[in-house]
Design an enzyme around this catalytic site. Sequence first.
Site, PDB file in Angstrom:
ATOM      1  N   ASP A 183     -18.464   3.815  -3.382  1.00  0.00           N
ATOM      2  CA  ASP A 183     -17.243   3.375  -3.724  1.00  0.00           C
ATOM      3  C   ASP A 183     -17.632   2.530  -4.816  1.00  0.00           C
ATOM      4  O   ASP A 183     -18.506   1.688  -5.231  1.00  0.00           O
ATOM      5  CB  ASP A 183     -16.622   2.109  -2.654  1.00  0.00           C
ATOM      6  CG  ASP A 183     -15.532   1.426  -3.010  1.00  0.00           C
ATOM      7  OD1 ASP A 183     -14.857   1.958  -4.009  1.00  0.00           O
ATOM      8  OD2 ASP A 183     -14.968   0.701  -2.104  1.00  0.00           O
ATOM      9  N   HIS A 185     -14.863   0.702  -6.681  1.00  0.00           N
ATOM     10  CA  HIS A 185     -13.978  -0.273  -6.878  1.00  0.00           C
ATOM     11  C   HIS A 185     -13.222  -0.650  -8.045  1.00  0.00           C
ATOM     12  O   HIS A 185     -13.041  -1.443  -8.526  1.00  0.00           O
ATOM     13  CB  HIS A 185     -14.698  -1.557  -6.553  1.00  0.00           C
ATOM     14  CG  HIS A 185     -14.247  -2.452  -5.150  1.00  0.00           C
ATOM     15  ND1 HIS A 185     -14.206  -3.850  -5.217  1.00  0.00           N
ATOM     16  CD2 HIS A 185     -13.793  -1.813  -3.998  1.00  0.00           C
ATOM     17  CE1 HIS A 185     -13.743  -4.141  -4.007  1.00  0.00           C
ATOM     18  NE2 HIS A 185     -13.686  -3.077  -3.143  1.00  0.00           N
ATOM     19  N   GLU A 209     -15.225   7.088  -4.586  1.00  0.00           N
ATOM     20  CA  GLU A 209     -14.028   6.296  -4.297  1.00  0.00           C
ATOM     21  C   GLU A 209     -13.773   5.444  -5.493  1.00  0.00           C
ATOM     22  O   GLU A 209     -14.707   4.999  -5.977  1.00  0.00           O
ATOM     23  CB  GLU A 209     -14.228   5.399  -3.045  1.00  0.00           C
ATOM     24  CG  GLU A 209     -12.955   4.614  -2.868  1.00  0.00           C
ATOM     25  CD  GLU A 209     -13.066   3.839  -1.443  1.00  0.00           C
ATOM     26  OE1 GLU A 209     -12.351   2.929  -1.351  1.00  0.00           O
ATOM     27  OE2 GLU A 209     -13.776   4.464  -0.651  1.00  0.00           O
ATOM     28  N   GLU A 235      -6.380   2.904  -2.372  1.00  0.00           N
ATOM     29  CA  GLU A 235      -6.206   1.791  -1.384  1.00  0.00           C
ATOM     30  C   GLU A 235      -5.318   0.675  -2.169  1.00  0.00           C
ATOM     31  O   GLU A 235      -4.584  -0.006  -1.795  1.00  0.00           O
ATOM     32  CB  GLU A 235      -7.563   1.010  -1.246  1.00  0.00           C
ATOM     33  CG  GLU A 235      -8.091   0.690  -2.632  1.00  0.00           C
ATOM     34  CD  GLU A 235      -9.608   0.024  -2.252  1.00  0.00           C
ATOM     35  OE1 GLU A 235      -9.917  -1.148  -2.254  1.00  0.00           O
ATOM     36  OE2 GLU A 235     -10.564   0.818  -1.901  1.00  0.00           O
ATOM     37  N   ASP A 257      -3.797   2.441   2.615  1.00  0.00           N
ATOM     38  CA  ASP A 257      -3.965   1.651   3.677  1.00  0.00           C
ATOM     39  C   ASP A 257      -2.722   1.248   4.570  1.00  0.00           C
ATOM     40  O   ASP A 257      -1.554   0.792   3.856  1.00  0.00           O
ATOM     41  CB  ASP A 257      -4.493   0.070   2.831  1.00  0.00           C
ATOM     42  CG  ASP A 257      -4.943  -0.917   3.818  1.00  0.00           C
ATOM     43  OD1 ASP A 257      -4.454  -1.177   4.754  1.00  0.00           O
ATOM     44  OD2 ASP A 257      -6.295  -1.327   3.523  1.00  0.00           O
ATOM     45  N   HIS A 284      -7.658   3.619   4.165  1.00  0.00           N
ATOM     46  CA  HIS A 284      -8.529   2.631   3.861  1.00  0.00           C
ATOM     47  C   HIS A 284      -8.185   1.608   4.951  1.00  0.00           C
ATOM     48  O   HIS A 284      -7.087   1.383   5.268  1.00  0.00           O
ATOM     49  CB  HIS A 284      -7.850   1.875   2.516  1.00  0.00           C
ATOM     50  CG  HIS A 284      -8.485   0.934   1.859  1.00  0.00           C
ATOM     51  ND1 HIS A 284      -8.079  -0.575   1.911  1.00  0.00           N
ATOM     52  CD2 HIS A 284      -9.720   0.643   1.383  1.00  0.00           C
ATOM     53  CE1 HIS A 284      -8.742  -1.415   1.431  1.00  0.00           C
ATOM     54  NE2 HIS A 284      -9.943  -0.737   0.929  1.00  0.00           N
TER      55      HIS A 284
END
Length: 381
Positions: A183, A185, A209, A235, A257, A284
């Site tokens: 991930d 972010h 991700e 997400e 999510d 997510h």
Amino acid sequence: MRIARLRTYPVPPRWLFLRIDTDDGLVGWGEPVVEGRAATVAAAVEELGEYLIGQDPRRIEEHWTVLARGGFYRGGPILSSALAGIDQALWDIAGKALGVPVHQLLGGHVRDRVRVYSWIGGDDPAEVAEQAAAKVAEGFTAVKMNGSGALRLLDTPAAVHGIVERVAAVREVLGPERDVAVDFHGRLSLAMARRTLPLLEPLLPLFVEEPVVPEASDLVGDLTAGTSIPIALGERLYSRWDFRRVLGTGIAVVQPDVSHAGGISELRKIATMAEAFDVALAPHCPLGPISLAASLQVGLASPNLLIQEQSLGIHYNAGSDLLDYLVDPAVFEYADGFVARPTGPGLGIEVDAAAVERAAATGHRWRNPVWRRDDGAFAEW
């Protein structure tokens, strides 16, 4: 049956629970929250809830449509998350009213269990190999790690090789029979992503991700065309219309999510849209037990489910964890990297209402950190 009351509960470590009571005694639970903005979402739930008092809770699609579109201004993380928790609670009531799990109302289960992954490391990864070994010992077959700490727009060779070395250390522990997801972010610029992803290819991540910020999601096709690594995102996308912009870019996995993207109703529609593009679903879920239960209900009924995120032991859960608010924590027992299909009515969990009341008396004021680069400029967290 009519909706009698809605009440929100801010509970540690950073969650917001919603309880909807009906006039005949049924209770539905949801988890509407934006991490770091729980009080704001609670206010949105209160405003949206005014419409629901006295309504039949089983008209879920009708209520979703009115709450999502009836206020003229629509979408975004706050309103979509408030709606998400309401939607989860209404599905919980519908399942309990009929005595069946929600996935049965979605067409029945297409799998008997769901593969899950566990987090290793924190926001700024270190000693991830040791943590990966611990997760292997616990029986997990997949882990996810943050790929980096704060980065410059174009960072040094040392920063790039540091990312690769950490992922390589985890791959060595996991071997070829287990998976690591990485991930970012949104911490990579497009240029940094082009530089970094080819070096990660030999390590065969399950997926990378959110390599870039969601504002650049429509540019992700530039990355997917140049790498064999499956790219995952979503997400911070909040509706099927948001996902429509990215499903044709060559991404491999969508990550809506259930507590942000409109709840069970919308998650199911996003999953079906993704299936038409040969894109897998990996919801997510770094949140609490209600959000996880709702995610599992959709995943059990979705043919394109890849894997499910869950938050047990995640670095955000200091002081409170996933199982603390359940009457029977065994519903989330993991074996060989899977969680069994919950068969209880509604969301399949029994929330410990007394524990929620006690925790809400303390509440929380969780905020995500604000990062700076070495020159003092803002950096993506």
